[in-house]
Design an enzyme around this catalytic site. Structure first.
Site, PDB file in Angstrom:
ATOM      1  N   GLU A  94       0.832  -1.197   0.000  1.00  0.00           N
ATOM      2  CA  GLU A  94       0.000   0.000   0.000  1.00  0.00           C
ATOM      3  C   GLU A  94       0.870   1.252   0.000  1.00  0.00           C
ATOM      4  OE1 GLU A  94      -4.117  -1.362   1.979  1.00  0.00           O
ATOM      5  OE2 GLU A  94      -2.558  -0.928   3.433  1.00  0.00           O
ATOM      6  N   CYS A 107       3.702   8.322   1.411  1.00  0.00           N
ATOM      7  CA  CYS A 107       4.280   7.296   2.275  1.00  0.00           C
ATOM      8  C   CYS A 107       4.416   6.016   1.444  1.00  0.00           C
ATOM      9  CB  CYS A 107       3.346   7.094   3.461  1.00  0.00           C
ATOM     10  SG  CYS A 107       3.892   5.826   4.599  1.00  0.00           S
ATOM     11  N   CYS A 114       6.841  -7.625   6.616  1.00  0.00           N
ATOM     12  CA  CYS A 114       8.011  -7.170   7.371  1.00  0.00           C
ATOM     13  C   CYS A 114       8.487  -8.311   8.245  1.00  0.00           C
ATOM     14  CB  CYS A 114       7.631  -5.969   8.235  1.00  0.00           C
ATOM     15  SG  CYS A 114       9.047  -5.174   9.024  1.00  0.00           S
ATOM     16  N   CYS A 118       7.372  -6.102  15.146  1.00  0.00           N
ATOM     17  CA  CYS A 118       7.068  -5.157  16.225  1.00  0.00           C
ATOM     18  C   CYS A 118       5.659  -5.468  16.727  1.00  0.00           C
ATOM     19  CB  CYS A 118       7.166  -3.719  15.729  1.00  0.00           C
ATOM     20  SG  CYS A 118       8.831  -3.304  15.137  1.00  0.00           S
ATOM     21  N   CYS A 121       2.389  -3.344  15.517  1.00  0.00           N
ATOM     22  CA  CYS A 121       2.271  -2.949  14.104  1.00  0.00           C
ATOM     23  C   CYS A 121       1.506  -4.009  13.324  1.00  0.00           C
ATOM     24  CB  CYS A 121       3.656  -2.757  13.505  1.00  0.00           C
ATOM     25  SG  CYS A 121       3.612  -2.305  11.751  1.00  0.00           S
ATOM     26  N   CYS A 340      -0.643   5.131  10.322  1.00  0.00           N
ATOM     27  CA  CYS A 340       0.608   4.427  10.643  1.00  0.00           C
ATOM     28  C   CYS A 340       0.316   3.069  11.239  1.00  0.00           C
ATOM     29  CB  CYS A 340       1.408   5.186  11.692  1.00  0.00           C
ATOM     30  SG  CYS A 340       1.781   6.844  11.247  1.00  0.00           S
TER      31      CYS A 340
HETATM   32  N1  SAH Z   1      10.217  -0.348   9.637  1.00  0.00           N
HETATM   33  C1  SAH Z   1      10.312   1.089   9.576  1.00  0.00           C
HETATM   34  C2  SAH Z   1       9.324   1.683   8.633  1.00  0.00           C
HETATM   35  C3  SAH Z   1       7.874   1.529   9.027  1.00  0.00           C
HETATM   36  S1  SAH Z   1       7.386   3.079   9.528  1.00  0.00           S
HETATM   37  C4  SAH Z   1      10.189   1.651  10.971  1.00  0.00           C
HETATM   38  O1  SAH Z   1       9.927   0.904  11.892  1.00  0.00           O
HETATM   39  O2  SAH Z   1      10.422   2.835  11.159  1.00  0.00           O
HETATM   40  C5  SAH Z   1       5.903   2.891  10.299  1.00  0.00           C
HETATM   41  C6  SAH Z   1       5.821   3.802  11.497  1.00  0.00           C
HETATM   42  O3  SAH Z   1       4.544   3.636  12.107  1.00  0.00           O
HETATM   43  C7  SAH Z   1       6.845   3.425  12.537  1.00  0.00           C
HETATM   44  O4  SAH Z   1       7.267   4.510  13.291  1.00  0.00           O
HETATM   45  C8  SAH Z   1       6.033   2.487  13.377  1.00  0.00           C
HETATM   46  O5  SAH Z   1       6.628   2.303  14.600  1.00  0.00           O
HETATM   47  C9  SAH Z   1       4.709   3.195  13.423  1.00  0.00           C
HETATM   48  N2  SAH Z   1       3.609   2.284  13.763  1.00  0.00           N
HETATM   49  C10 SAH Z   1       3.547   0.978  13.522  1.00  0.00           C
HETATM   50  N3  SAH Z   1       2.386   0.468  13.962  1.00  0.00           N
HETATM   51  C11 SAH Z   1       1.700   1.478  14.487  1.00  0.00           C
HETATM   52  C12 SAH Z   1       0.412   1.595  15.076  1.00  0.00           C
HETATM   53  N4  SAH Z   1      -0.379   0.549  15.197  1.00  0.00           N
HETATM   54  N5  SAH Z   1       0.011   2.798  15.478  1.00  0.00           N
HETATM   55  C13 SAH Z   1       0.806   3.884  15.317  1.00  0.00           C
HETATM   56  N6  SAH Z   1       2.021   3.840  14.777  1.00  0.00           N
HETATM   57  C14 SAH Z   1       2.472   2.652  14.364  1.00  0.00           C
END
Ligand code: SAH
Length: 373
Positions: A94, A107, A114, A118, A121, A340
């Site tokens: 996406e 974005c 991935c 995490c 996420c 995000c």
């Molecule tokens: N792998 C990279 C790129 C992904 S960025 C990274 O971790 O930076 C995606 C961003 O959204 C990251 O800062 C991640 O921590 C944040 N994110 C992931 N899941 C989220 C959620 N459920 N709510 C808010 N932010 C989230």
């Protein structure tokens, strides 16, 4: 059936020159073709009228200009747009465009799924499928630019963030090729500081990026101490906070007016206490930093909840009071799951897998208390 033609979106600017030389052409042909592709959105060699006819015919045989295929486009009430792009097979990613009064941020994704897992996420729930090629990364910008009517004179996309699906620094070479095309004058002509690579904290990748490109860096921190960060970002076990911040200091050293953006997702009862805010402020005083607080965006099956508005406000006041630059990211495009951490490549039979995953997580969460898994 595999296509043996070269996709010209796959070449960095230098790589495209080499390609034309390999065809027995002058290197400057690459520059002509880049203008057609990136400035005018042209993919048909027949329209590239400043190329000699025989060269156009030759390119028709051995090359293509092809972005990913758009499966679905969604518009959110707040103007956010999201594209689901098929990459062949069952793979999809996406891409999201976020318009604001004086800027437009795109974005983009760097991997299908991935591998970093995490715990907060949603991309993690689908596992890892594969890396994107340069063509698939720059193709997202190329498609969005056309859909948005972006031109070098009417710049709808002013910023690009590699904050979509995947960990960009685990797909280094293709990401770097795409960055070069974003920044090249014959590509999208973006200033390096307007291109942001976001990482969960891959220390060697940060050092390599510094040596290869001059772009902005964002680091997904989410916790001020290792024990909590290990649970939220498992990569922390390999590269703990002290090492990560040392890499951040190396990244900005010798570069004036550069700050690292630290992303911190605020999760209710997990990392949003005043103590966390104070510890974070103390930690970030050791790096030129700006803090981006992201209210947690829920997704089906998660056990986490968004921090309350009061907790978010209190957290921000503490870090601001400690002298940090800190903004709260307003969730955008929530009605189309474009915020995000909500991006997933939901297509076809993946949907079933998602449903199964969802049911399993919900079952596990029933009766669970609010602790990080
Ligand atoms: N792998 C990279 C790129 C992904 S960025 C990274 O971790 O930076 C995606 C961003 O959204 C990251 O800062 C991640 O921590 C944040 N994110 C992931 N899941 C989220 C959620 N459920 N709510 C808010 N932010 C989230």
């Amino acid at each position: 059936m595999t296509d043996s033609r070269s996709n010209l979106l796959d070449f960095s600017p230098a790589g495209l020159e080499d390609y034309f030389v390999s065809l027995g052409e002058k290197p400057f042909r690459a520059r002509q073709v880049m203008k057609w592709i990136y400035h005018r959105g042209v993919s048909d060699f027949g329209e590239m009228t400043d190329l000699a006819r025989p060269l156009r015919a030759r390119l028709d045989e051995c090359a293509i200009v092809a972005g990913p295929q758009i499966v679905r486009e969604q518009h959110a009430a707040d103007g956010t747009r999201k594209w689901l792009l098929s990459l062949g097979g069952r793979n999809a990613v996406e891409t999201v465009f976020i318009p604001e009064p004086r800027r437009g941020t795109l974005c983009v994704s760097s991997q299908v799924g991935c591998m970093l897992n995490c715990s907060f996420c949603s991309t993690a729930t689908q596992g890892f499928s594969r890396n994107l090629s340069t063509a698939e990364i720059i193709g997202q910008v190329w498609l969005a630019a056309q859909a948005l009517g972006h031109t070098s004179k009417r710049r709808r996309i002013t910023n690009i963030v590699m904050m979509g699906m995947g960990e960009p620094l685990l797909n280094f070479e293709p990401v770097l090729g795409a960055i070069e095309l974003m920044c090249d004058d014959l590509g999208f002509g973006m200033a390096g500081r307007r291109v942001t690579v976001s990482t969960a904290g891959l220390v060697p990748g940060i050092d390599r990026l510094r040596a290869s490109a001059e772009v902005s860096l964002a680091v997904s921190l989410h916790a001020p101490e290792d024990e909590l960060r290990n649970r939220l970002v498992p990569l922390n076990r390999k590269y703990p906070i002290a090492e990560l911040l040392a890499a951040c200091r190396r990244y900005v050293s010798g570069r004036r007016r550069t700050r690292i953006t630290f992303e911190y997702t605020l999760i209710d009862g997990i990392n949003d206490s005043p103590g966390c805010a104070r510890a974070l402020a103390k930690l970030l005083h050791t790096v030129p930093a700006k803090l981006n607080l992201i209210p947690f965006n829920p997704f089906p099956g998660t056990v986490y909840r968004r921090s309350s508005p009061e907790a978010i406000e209190r957290f921000q006041q503490i870090v601001l009071g400690a002298g940090l630059v800190a903004t709260v990211r307003r969730p955008r495009g929530e009605d189309i799951d474009a915020a995000c951490g909500q991006l997933v490549g939901r297509v076809l039979d993946r949907t079933r897998r998602q449903q199964r995953h969802r049911r399993a997580v919900q079952a596990a969460a029933e009766g669970a208390t609010m602790v990080a898994p």
